[in-house]
Design an enzyme around this catalytic site. Structure first.
Site, PDB file in Angstrom:
ATOM      1  N   ASP A  44      -5.712  -9.569 -36.013  1.00  0.00           N
ATOM      2  CA  ASP A  44      -5.156  -9.615 -37.376  1.00  0.00           C
ATOM      3  C   ASP A  44      -6.227  -9.101 -38.330  1.00  0.00           C
ATOM      4  OD1 ASP A  44      -2.626 -11.411 -38.773  1.00  0.00           O
ATOM      5  OD2 ASP A  44      -4.267 -10.751 -40.082  1.00  0.00           O
ATOM      6  N   PRO A  47      -9.628 -11.769 -42.096  1.00  0.00           N
ATOM      7  CA  PRO A  47     -10.740 -12.446 -41.437  1.00  0.00           C
ATOM      8  C   PRO A  47     -10.338 -13.881 -41.060  1.00  0.00           C
ATOM      9  CG  PRO A  47     -11.435 -11.437 -43.514  1.00  0.00           C
ATOM     10  CD  PRO A  47      -9.946 -11.282 -43.429  1.00  0.00           C
ATOM     11  N   ARG A  91       5.050  -8.598 -46.532  1.00  0.00           N
ATOM     12  CA  ARG A  91       6.236  -9.337 -46.980  1.00  0.00           C
ATOM     13  C   ARG A  91       6.723  -8.733 -48.279  1.00  0.00           C
ATOM     14  NH1 ARG A  91       5.126 -15.747 -46.018  1.00  0.00           N
ATOM     15  NH2 ARG A  91       5.269 -15.679 -43.760  1.00  0.00           N
ATOM     16  N   ARG A  98      13.594  -2.731 -50.720  1.00  0.00           N
ATOM     17  CA  ARG A  98      13.407  -2.634 -49.269  1.00  0.00           C
ATOM     18  C   ARG A  98      12.666  -1.357 -48.902  1.00  0.00           C
ATOM     19  NH1 ARG A  98      17.317  -4.885 -45.150  1.00  0.00           N
ATOM     20  NH2 ARG A  98      16.856  -2.949 -44.117  1.00  0.00           N
ATOM     21  N   ASN A 130       9.941  -6.258 -39.266  1.00  0.00           N
ATOM     22  CA  ASN A 130      11.205  -5.793 -39.861  1.00  0.00           C
ATOM     23  C   ASN A 130      10.989  -4.756 -40.956  1.00  0.00           C
ATOM     24  OD1 ASN A 130      13.335  -7.086 -38.529  1.00  0.00           O
ATOM     25  ND2 ASN A 130      12.844  -9.030 -39.542  1.00  0.00           N
ATOM     26  N   ASP A 159      19.324 -11.946 -31.539  1.00  0.00           N
ATOM     27  CA  ASP A 159      20.705 -12.088 -32.018  1.00  0.00           C
ATOM     28  C   ASP A 159      21.630 -12.400 -30.833  1.00  0.00           C
ATOM     29  OD1 ASP A 159      20.538  -9.895 -34.777  1.00  0.00           O
ATOM     30  OD2 ASP A 159      19.010 -10.032 -33.223  1.00  0.00           O
ATOM     31  N   ARG A 162      21.369 -15.883 -29.777  1.00  0.00           N
ATOM     32  CA  ARG A 162      22.099 -16.765 -30.702  1.00  0.00           C
ATOM     33  C   ARG A 162      23.598 -16.745 -30.396  1.00  0.00           C
ATOM     34  NH1 ARG A 162      18.465 -14.792 -35.779  1.00  0.00           N
ATOM     35  NH2 ARG A 162      16.897 -16.448 -35.644  1.00  0.00           N
ATOM     36  N   HIS A 186      19.539  -4.598 -35.725  1.00  0.00           N
ATOM     37  CA  HIS A 186      19.084  -5.981 -35.842  1.00  0.00           C
ATOM     38  C   HIS A 186      19.187  -6.292 -37.333  1.00  0.00           C
ATOM     39  CE1 HIS A 186      16.804  -9.638 -35.726  1.00  0.00           C
ATOM     40  NE2 HIS A 186      15.827  -9.139 -36.477  1.00  0.00           N
ATOM     41  N   THR A 238      11.222 -17.954 -39.926  1.00  0.00           N
ATOM     42  CA  THR A 238      11.648 -18.162 -38.535  1.00  0.00           C
ATOM     43  C   THR A 238      10.511 -17.717 -37.624  1.00  0.00           C
ATOM     44  OG1 THR A 238      12.578 -15.941 -38.248  1.00  0.00           O
ATOM     45  CG2 THR A 238      14.067 -17.632 -39.094  1.00  0.00           C
TER      46      THR A 238
HETATM   47  P1  6V0 Z   1       3.256 -13.166 -41.797  1.00  0.00           P
HETATM   48  O1  6V0 Z   1       3.103 -14.629 -41.529  1.00  0.00           O
HETATM   49  O2  6V0 Z   1       3.074 -12.649 -43.190  1.00  0.00           O
HETATM   50  O3  6V0 Z   1       2.283 -12.373 -40.791  1.00  0.00           O
HETATM   51  C1  6V0 Z   1       2.032 -11.016 -40.847  1.00  0.00           C
HETATM   52  C2  6V0 Z   1       0.596 -10.835 -40.407  1.00  0.00           C
HETATM   53  O4  6V0 Z   1       0.350  -9.433 -40.257  1.00  0.00           O
HETATM   54  C3  6V0 Z   1      -0.417 -11.365 -41.410  1.00  0.00           C
HETATM   55  O5  6V0 Z   1      -1.255 -12.340 -40.786  1.00  0.00           O
HETATM   56  C4  6V0 Z   1      -1.217 -10.117 -41.819  1.00  0.00           C
HETATM   57  O6  6V0 Z   1      -2.590 -10.386 -42.058  1.00  0.00           O
HETATM   58  C5  6V0 Z   1      -1.030  -9.252 -40.586  1.00  0.00           C
HETATM   59  N1  6V0 Z   1      -1.302  -7.829 -40.807  1.00  0.00           N
HETATM   60  C6  6V0 Z   1      -0.963  -7.049 -41.870  1.00  0.00           C
HETATM   61  N2  6V0 Z   1      -1.436  -5.800 -41.689  1.00  0.00           N
HETATM   62  C7  6V0 Z   1      -2.059  -5.774 -40.498  1.00  0.00           C
HETATM   63  C8  6V0 Z   1      -2.743  -4.768 -39.747  1.00  0.00           C
HETATM   64  N3  6V0 Z   1      -2.867  -3.523 -40.221  1.00  0.00           N
HETATM   65  N4  6V0 Z   1      -3.273  -5.106 -38.551  1.00  0.00           N
HETATM   66  C9  6V0 Z   1      -3.178  -6.371 -38.069  1.00  0.00           C
HETATM   67  N5  6V0 Z   1      -2.537  -7.368 -38.739  1.00  0.00           N
HETATM   68  C10 6V0 Z   1      -2.000  -7.069 -39.924  1.00  0.00           C
HETATM   69  O7  6V0 Z   1       4.711 -12.683 -41.340  1.00  0.00           O
HETATM   70  P2  6V0 Z   1       5.579 -13.286 -40.149  1.00  0.00           P
HETATM   71  O8  6V0 Z   1       4.710 -13.539 -38.982  1.00  0.00           O
HETATM   72  O9  6V0 Z   1       6.445 -14.371 -40.679  1.00  0.00           O
HETATM   73  O10 6V0 Z   1       6.540 -12.035 -39.825  1.00  0.00           O
HETATM   74  C11 6V0 Z   1       6.003 -10.870 -39.234  1.00  0.00           C
HETATM   75  C12 6V0 Z   1       7.070  -9.797 -39.157  1.00  0.00           C
HETATM   76  O11 6V0 Z   1       8.069 -10.188 -38.190  1.00  0.00           O
HETATM   77  C13 6V0 Z   1       7.825  -9.570 -40.474  1.00  0.00           C
HETATM   78  O12 6V0 Z   1       8.032  -8.189 -40.657  1.00  0.00           O
HETATM   79  C14 6V0 Z   1       9.151 -10.285 -40.238  1.00  0.00           C
HETATM   80  O13 6V0 Z   1      10.186  -9.762 -41.037  1.00  0.00           O
HETATM   81  C15 6V0 Z   1       9.346  -9.983 -38.764  1.00  0.00           C
HETATM   82  N6  6V0 Z   1      10.313 -10.816 -38.058  1.00  0.00           N
HETATM   83  C16 6V0 Z   1      11.022 -10.207 -37.083  1.00  0.00           C
HETATM   84  C17 6V0 Z   1      11.963 -10.899 -36.352  1.00  0.00           C
HETATM   85  C18 6V0 Z   1      12.742 -10.189 -35.282  1.00  0.00           C
HETATM   86  O14 6V0 Z   1      13.631 -10.782 -34.640  1.00  0.00           O
HETATM   87  N7  6V0 Z   1      12.470  -8.919 -35.037  1.00  0.00           N
HETATM   88  C19 6V0 Z   1      12.178 -12.289 -36.590  1.00  0.00           C
HETATM   89  C20 6V0 Z   1      11.428 -12.912 -37.551  1.00  0.00           C
HETATM   90  C21 6V0 Z   1      10.454 -12.211 -38.371  1.00  0.00           C
END
Ligand code: 6V0
Length: 324
Positions: A44, A47, A91, A98, A130, A159, A162, A186, A238
């Site tokens: 990630d 840090p 996010r 979008r 996403n 999906d 589910r 999706h 989620t």
């Molecule tokens: P989060 O908790 O904000 O985690 C994202 C992480 O990515 C953070 O810790 C960032 O520091 C890290 N990050 C950003 N840029 C980089 C990079 N260049 N290199 C390494 N790390 C980086 O988000 P969360 O974990 O909740 O979601 C992550 C993604 O999964 C989002 O895009 C969601 O929309 C997606 N999801 C997809 C689902 C699916 O079924 N496909 C389901 C749920 C969420």
């Protein structure tokens, strides 16, 4: 997918998870619990993010399977992976469209995919971030011609789970007996392939005529489509379901036998008569075995084909917007 003699040895299975937020952490935990990997690299850019999750996960290992854990802020830690799972993503900010979000996620993928392909030339890339279908398309473009066919997205695997769960509860029959898939995007335009759904090998109507009615199917689909927002309403995000779904895909990919799962992949134009241009969305795909990751094309009815064509046009527009 692997050149001769380069298949992952049974005793060495390297997986990297890039992006250790909520979803990356859930995936890493599920992989550790299942014993899918022998080596797991957590990465990630923030840090201490990957480090803190690695330290927490390390405490579970004495209860589970042996696992060598590493953590880093650098993509170089993914070197030699058999699977690289991408959950890194920005996010949505208040007021951000979008498309703006997509632009930021494209630039994140641009910093990850090309170096990761160089470091792990035979890896399968599993895109989870996403919008999953569009970002899988972007990742495949960034991976280059030689690696593009090894890029898939988690797509509708969750999906579909589910839908299986909703059908199982409605029919009061164990989920393992239910075979049902959601295909296409999706997202909102996903399509339930009712015509090929079975329970214990029987068509749904043989289990209950209820399951054939429009009203019940609409109700089940509402449940499936609303699942994420229902969870987000209560806990804000989620993670557990997608974590297990991606660990399941990783286990299939590394398996010596073939498993079929609905994942995002390139669907060449003409695969369905109603879809003339190539598009990335979910279809049942062969995972594991020799690793060809070919699609299995289901025989859909007219209505499903019309819905799939609609799903394809939604995605085609988004994929053209994201062209890299
Ligand atoms: P989060 O908790 O904000 O985690 C994202 C992480 O990515 C953070 O810790 C960032 O520091 C890290 N990050 C950003 N840029 C980089 C990079 N260049 N290199 C390494 N790390 C980086 O988000 P969360 O974990 O909740 O979601 C992550 C993604 O999964 C989002 O895009 C969601 O929309 C997606 N999801 C997809 C689902 C699916 O079924 N496909 C389901 C749920 C969420």
């Amino acid at each position: 997918m692997y050149e001769d003699g380069e298949e992952p040895k049974n005793h060495v299975r390297r997986i990297s998870v890039v992006g250790m937020g909520r979803v990356g952490t859930a995936i890493a935990n599920a992989i550790a619990r299942r014993g899918t990997a022998t080596h797991l690299a957590l990465i990630d850019v923030q840090p201490n993010r990957a480090q803190s999750e690695a330290l927490d996960l390390q405490d579970t290992i004495p209860f589970l399977n042996p696992l060598q854990l590493t953590h880093s802020t650098e993509i170089s830690a993914s070197k030699g992976s058999h699977i690289i799972i991408i959950t890194a993503g920005a996010r949505q900010r208040p007021g951000e469209s979008r498309l703006d979000l997509l632009g930021r996620n494209v630039s994140i993928l641009s910093s990850i995919i090309p170096p990761a392909v160089k470091l792990s030339p035979n890896a399968v890339f599993l895109v989870v971030s996403n919008p999953c279908d569009v970002l899988t398309y972007v990742a495949a473009r960034l991976a280059g011609e030689k690696a593009a066919h090894r890029v898939i997205g988690s797509g509708t695997n969750l999906d579909s789970a589910r839908l299986v769960s909703a059908l199982s509860r409605r029919a009061d029959i164990a989920a393992r007996e239910v075979n049902a898939v959601i295909i296409g995007e999706h997202g909102d335009s996903s399509v339930a392939a009712w015509s090929i759904a079975t329970i214990s090998g029987l068509p749904l109507r043989a289990i209950s005529t209820d399951l054939e009615t429009e009203i019940i199917r609409e109700q089940l689909l509402r449940e499936v489509r609303g699942a994420a927002s229902e969870i987000i309403k209560y806990k804000g995000y989620t993670a557990t379901g997608v974590g297990e779904s991606c660990a399941d895909l990783a286990a299939c990919i590394l398996s010596g036998s073939i498993h079929v799962r609905p994942v995002t992949t390139r669907i060449p134009g003409g695969t369905f008569p109603v879809i003339t241009e190539s598009i990335y969305f979910s279809m049942p795909v062969r995972l594991g075995g020799s690793g060809d990751m070919g699609i299995l094309v289901p025989k859909l009815d007219e209505r499903e084909l019309a819905l799939l064509s609609k799903s394809a046009s939604v995605l085609l527009a988004a994929q053209q917007d994201a062209d890299v």
